[in-house]
Design a protein around this motif. Structure first.
Motif, PDB file in Angstrom:
ATOM      1  N   LEU A 109       0.830  -1.203   0.000  1.00 45.35           N
ATOM      2  CA  LEU A 109       0.000   0.000   0.000  1.00 45.35           C
ATOM      3  C   LEU A 109       0.867   1.256   0.000  1.00 45.35           C
ATOM      4  O   LEU A 109       0.533   2.261  -0.638  1.00 45.35           O
ATOM      5  CB  LEU A 109      -0.912  -0.023   1.234  1.00 45.35           C
ATOM      6  CG  LEU A 109      -2.039   0.996   1.316  1.00 45.35           C
ATOM      7  CD1 LEU A 109      -2.980   0.862   0.113  1.00 45.35           C
ATOM      8  CD2 LEU A 109      -2.828   0.800   2.605  1.00 45.35           C
ATOM      9  N   CYS A 110       1.976   1.206   0.709  1.00 46.43           N
ATOM     10  CA  CYS A 110       2.916   2.331   0.747  1.00 46.43           C
ATOM     11  C   CYS A 110       4.250   1.818   1.286  1.00 46.43           C
ATOM     12  O   CYS A 110       4.316   0.750   1.890  1.00 46.43           O
ATOM     13  CB  CYS A 110       2.390   3.481   1.612  1.00 46.43           C
ATOM     14  SG  CYS A 110       1.717   2.977   3.206  1.00 46.43           S
ATOM     15  N   LYS A 111       5.314   2.590   1.071  1.00 47.99           N
ATOM     16  CA  LYS A 111       6.636   2.169   1.521  1.00 47.99           C
ATOM     17  C   LYS A 111       7.491   3.382   1.858  1.00 47.99           C
ATOM     18  O   LYS A 111       7.208   4.507   1.428  1.00 47.99           O
ATOM     19  CB  LYS A 111       7.323   1.324   0.444  1.00 47.99           C
ATOM     20  CG  LYS A 111       7.509   2.040  -0.887  1.00 47.99           C
ATOM     21  CD  LYS A 111       8.099   1.109  -1.939  1.00 47.99           C
ATOM     22  CE  LYS A 111       8.241   1.830  -3.278  1.00 47.99           C
ATOM     23  NZ  LYS A 111       8.796   0.939  -4.327  1.00 47.99           N
ATOM     24  N   ARG A 112       8.507   3.166   2.670  1.00 47.06           N
ATOM     25  CA  ARG A 112       9.496   4.182   3.055  1.00 47.06           C
ATOM     26  C   ARG A 112       8.839   5.507   3.418  1.00 47.06           C
ATOM     27  O   ARG A 112       8.065   5.567   4.364  1.00 47.06           O
ATOM     28  CB  ARG A 112      10.547   4.329   1.955  1.00 47.06           C
ATOM     29  CG  ARG A 112      11.408   3.070   1.788  1.00 47.06           C
ATOM     30  CD  ARG A 112      12.403   3.207   0.667  1.00 47.06           C
ATOM     31  NE  ARG A 112      13.362   4.293   0.890  1.00 47.06           N
ATOM     32  CZ  ARG A 112      14.463   4.157   1.616  1.00 47.06           C
ATOM     33  NH1 ARG A 112      14.763   2.999   2.193  1.00 47.06           N
ATOM     34  NH2 ARG A 112      15.284   5.177   1.764  1.00 47.06           N
ATOM     35  N   ASP A 113       9.093   6.566   2.646  1.00 49.88           N
ATOM     36  CA  ASP A 113       8.574   7.889   2.991  1.00 49.88           C
ATOM     37  C   ASP A 113       7.289   8.243   2.239  1.00 49.88           C
ATOM     38  O   ASP A 113       6.916   9.420   2.144  1.00 49.88           O
ATOM     39  CB  ASP A 113       9.630   8.963   2.703  1.00 49.88           C
ATOM     40  CG  ASP A 113      10.875   8.791   3.550  1.00 49.88           C
ATOM     41  OD1 ASP A 113      10.745   8.308   4.699  1.00 49.88           O
ATOM     42  OD2 ASP A 113      11.971   9.123   3.070  1.00 49.88           O
ATOM     43  N   ASP A 114       6.626   7.246   1.664  1.00 51.62           N
ATOM     44  CA  ASP A 114       5.390   7.510   0.925  1.00 51.62           C
ATOM     45  C   ASP A 114       4.329   8.160   1.809  1.00 51.62           C
ATOM     46  O   ASP A 114       4.187   7.822   2.986  1.00 51.62           O
ATOM     47  CB  ASP A 114       4.794   6.213   0.376  1.00 51.62           C
ATOM     48  CG  ASP A 114       5.554   5.675  -0.817  1.00 51.62           C
ATOM     49  OD1 ASP A 114       6.462   6.370  -1.303  1.00 51.62           O
ATOM     50  OD2 ASP A 114       5.229   4.552  -1.257  1.00 51.62           O
ATOM     51  N   VAL A 115       3.592   9.056   1.217  1.00 51.86           N
ATOM     52  CA  VAL A 115       2.409   9.630   1.863  1.00 51.86           C
ATOM     53  C   VAL A 115       1.183   8.893   1.343  1.00 51.86           C
ATOM     54  O   VAL A 115       0.939   8.843   0.136  1.00 51.86           O
ATOM     55  CB  VAL A 115       2.280  11.136   1.561  1.00 51.86           C
ATOM     56  CG1 VAL A 115       0.954  11.680   2.096  1.00 51.86           C
ATOM     57  CG2 VAL A 115       3.451  11.902   2.172  1.00 51.86           C
ATOM     58  N   LEU A 116       0.436   8.307   2.253  1.00 56.66           N
ATOM     59  CA  LEU A 116      -0.792   7.595   1.909  1.00 56.66           C
ATOM     60  C   LEU A 116      -1.994   8.445   2.304  1.00 56.66           C
ATOM     61  O   LEU A 116      -2.058   8.955   3.420  1.00 56.66           O
ATOM     62  CB  LEU A 116      -0.858   6.256   2.647  1.00 56.66           C
ATOM     63  CG  LEU A 116      -2.210   5.531   2.638  1.00 56.66           C
ATOM     64  CD1 LEU A 116      -2.571   5.057   1.237  1.00 56.66           C
ATOM     65  CD2 LEU A 116      -2.197   4.370   3.628  1.00 56.66           C
ATOM     66  N   LYS A 117      -2.951   8.582   1.388  1.00 57.87           N
ATOM     67  CA  LYS A 117      -4.174   9.317   1.698  1.00 57.87           C
ATOM     68  C   LYS A 117      -5.387   8.400   1.523  1.00 57.87           C
ATOM     69  O   LYS A 117      -5.440   7.601   0.581  1.00 57.87           O
ATOM     70  CB  LYS A 117      -4.332  10.530   0.776  1.00 57.87           C
ATOM     71  CG  LYS A 117      -3.330  11.647   1.041  1.00 57.87           C
ATOM     72  CD  LYS A 117      -3.652  12.884   0.215  1.00 57.87           C
ATOM     73  CE  LYS A 117      -2.686  14.021   0.531  1.00 57.87           C
ATOM     74  NZ  LYS A 117      -3.008  15.247  -0.252  1.00 57.87           N
ATOM     75  N   VAL A 118      -6.310   8.530   2.433  1.00 55.09           N
ATOM     76  CA  VAL A 118      -7.605   7.867   2.316  1.00 55.09           C
ATOM     77  C   VAL A 118      -8.607   8.937   1.905  1.00 55.09           C
ATOM     78  O   VAL A 118      -8.815   9.917   2.628  1.00 55.09           O
ATOM     79  CB  VAL A 118      -8.029   7.204   3.635  1.00 55.09           C
ATOM     80  CG1 VAL A 118      -9.393   6.549   3.479  1.00 55.09           C
ATOM     81  CG2 VAL A 118      -6.996   6.183   4.078  1.00 55.09           C
ATOM     82  N   LEU A 119      -9.205   8.747   0.733  1.00 55.95           N
ATOM     83  CA  LEU A 119     -10.064   9.776   0.149  1.00 55.95           C
ATOM     84  C   LEU A 119     -11.474   9.240  -0.082  1.00 55.95           C
ATOM     85  O   LEU A 119     -11.646   8.281  -0.843  1.00 55.95           O
ATOM     86  CB  LEU A 119      -9.478  10.254  -1.186  1.00 55.95           C
ATOM     87  CG  LEU A 119      -8.049  10.777  -1.154  1.00 55.95           C
ATOM     88  CD1 LEU A 119      -7.567  11.075  -2.572  1.00 55.95           C
ATOM     89  CD2 LEU A 119      -7.963  12.035  -0.297  1.00 55.95           C
ATOM     90  N   PRO A 120     -12.479   9.818   0.555  1.00 56.01           N
ATOM     91  CA  PRO A 120     -13.855   9.425   0.248  1.00 56.01           C
ATOM     92  C   PRO A 120     -14.225   9.845  -1.173  1.00 56.01           C
ATOM     93  O   PRO A 120     -13.972  10.988  -1.576  1.00 56.01           O
ATOM     94  CB  PRO A 120     -14.690  10.197   1.283  1.00 56.01           C
ATOM     95  CG  PRO A 120     -13.721  10.624   2.336  1.00 56.01           C
ATOM     96  CD  PRO A 120     -12.407  10.813   1.636  1.00 56.01           C
ATOM     97  N   ALA A 121     -14.818   8.944  -1.925  1.00 52.58           N
ATOM     98  CA  ALA A 121     -15.237   9.270  -3.290  1.00 52.58           C
ATOM     99  C   ALA A 121     -16.328  10.322  -3.316  1.00 52.58           C
ATOM    100  O   ALA A 121     -16.622  10.885  -4.379  1.00 52.58           O
ATOM    101  CB  ALA A 121     -15.714   8.008  -4.005  1.00 52.58           C
ATOM    102  N   THR A 122     -16.912  10.610  -2.180  1.00 50.72           N
ATOM    103  CA  THR A 122     -17.964  11.627  -2.085  1.00 50.72           C
ATOM    104  C   THR A 122     -17.416  13.050  -2.223  1.00 50.72           C
ATOM    105  O   THR A 122     -18.196  13.989  -2.415  1.00 50.72           O
ATOM    106  CB  THR A 122     -18.691  11.507  -0.736  1.00 50.72           C
ATOM    107  OG1 THR A 122     -17.713  11.499   0.323  1.00 50.72           O
ATOM    108  CG2 THR A 122     -19.486  10.208  -0.672  1.00 50.72           C
ATOM    109  N   LEU A 123     -16.088  13.215  -2.129  1.00 46.85           N
ATOM    110  CA  LEU A 123     -15.505  14.550  -2.324  1.00 46.85           C
ATOM    111  C   LEU A 123     -15.779  15.036  -3.740  1.00 46.85           C
ATOM    112  O   LEU A 123     -15.916  14.238  -4.672  1.00 46.85           O
ATOM    113  CB  LEU A 123     -13.994  14.501  -2.098  1.00 46.85           C
ATOM    114  CG  LEU A 123     -13.497  14.136  -0.697  1.00 46.85           C
ATOM    115  CD1 LEU A 123     -11.976  14.030  -0.710  1.00 46.85           C
ATOM    116  CD2 LEU A 123     -13.949  15.163   0.330  1.00 46.85           C
ATOM    117  N   ASP A 124     -15.827  16.357  -3.911  1.00 45.89           N
ATOM    118  CA  ASP A 124     -16.050  16.865  -5.265  1.00 45.89           C
ATOM    119  C   ASP A 124     -14.792  16.662  -6.102  1.00 45.89           C
ATOM    120  O   ASP A 124     -13.700  16.402  -5.586  1.00 45.89           O
ATOM    121  CB  ASP A 124     -16.494  18.327  -5.260  1.00 45.89           C
ATOM    122  CG  ASP A 124     -15.451  19.287  -4.705  1.00 45.89           C
ATOM    123  OD1 ASP A 124     -14.279  19.222  -5.120  1.00 45.89           O
ATOM    124  OD2 ASP A 124     -15.805  20.114  -3.837  1.00 45.89           O
TER     125      ASP A 124
END
Length: 234
Positions: free
Chosen positions: A146-161
């Motif tokens: 899903l991510c590694k080392r210094d990766d930034v992971l975001k969880v984004l609701p599809a309901t956002l515009d």
């Protein structure tokens, strides 16, 4: 938390994970298998996904509180359902009976349990039992980190515009887009505009018997089931 815990029962918000019952924690299994009262949401009066996951472990004589949750965009019907469900749960807690509320995934990761918790936690003892979340399950079934080392992971609701989705995807290395459902066409358009569509995978009902894994650029439909998560490596 209740002032007199000896007289009142405890409310347990138990994460049952994404679908495979074997992914529940030992603590979740213990609480469910010994429960006297269980509660769960039933969307529009249909079968409960959380109950279905936990069903192999429910005692035969368990008492059940099915909270009928109308799935609408307006907030008022849902708030009324939480009020009704919390009141019924409170009746059992006040009698000294513990209640186990079953929650898909994790209770506090976009979980509906939080709305019952906020109604009852000031009066009764509440314990939250974490569960495996959908982004983690999707990465596992895809066989990709899903991510590694210094990766930034975001969880984004599809309901956002669309503009907000575009902005958030520009500033991360990995994203899990959840609650896809009827918002899939919008999400697909945003991914295409950012030239990310070939890096996106849609996972529906991860770890369940009817799990589906599809490259987003190969999906012609404009809508997908609600329990779909799109994993994107930007």
């Amino acid at each position: 938390m209740a002032g007199d815990e000896g007289m009142s029962g405890t409310l347990y918000g138990v994460g049952v994970g994404p679908g495979d019952p074997e992914l529940m924690t030992v603590k979740a299994w213990r609480l469910i298998s010994t429960a006297k009262v269980v509660a769960y949401l039933a969307a529009n009066g249909s079968d409960s996904t959380a109950r279905g996951i936990a069903s192999p472990f429910l005692p035969d004589d368990v008492r059940e509180i099915a909270i009928d949750m109308p799935m609408r965009t307006e907030r008022a019907p849902a708030q009324a359902a939480y009020d009704t469900g919390a009141a019924e749960i409170a009746t059992h807690l006040a009698r000294g009976e513990d209640v186990v509320m079953l929650c898909e995934g994790d209770p506090f990761f976009y979980g509906s349990f939080m709305y019952v918790h906020e109604r009852l936690s000031a009066q009764f003892s509440c314990v939250v039992v974490p569960g495996v979340t959908s982004p983690v399950a999707c990465a596992a079934v895809m066989g990709q980190p899903l991510c590694k080392r210094d990766d930034v992971l975001k969880v984004l609701p599809a309901t956002l515009d669309a503009d907000r989705l575009r902005e958030e995807l520009l500033t991360c290395q990995s994203a899990a887009i959840i609650k896809v459902g009827r918002h899939f066409a919008k999400v697909k358009n945003v991914l295409s505009a950012l030239d990310l569509i070939t890096r996106a995978t849609a996972v529906t009902k991860a770890t369940q018997d009817d799990e589906v894994i599809q490259p987003v650029d190969e999906i012609a439909d404009d809508a997908l089931p609600y329990f779909t998560t799109i994993i994107v490596r930007t």
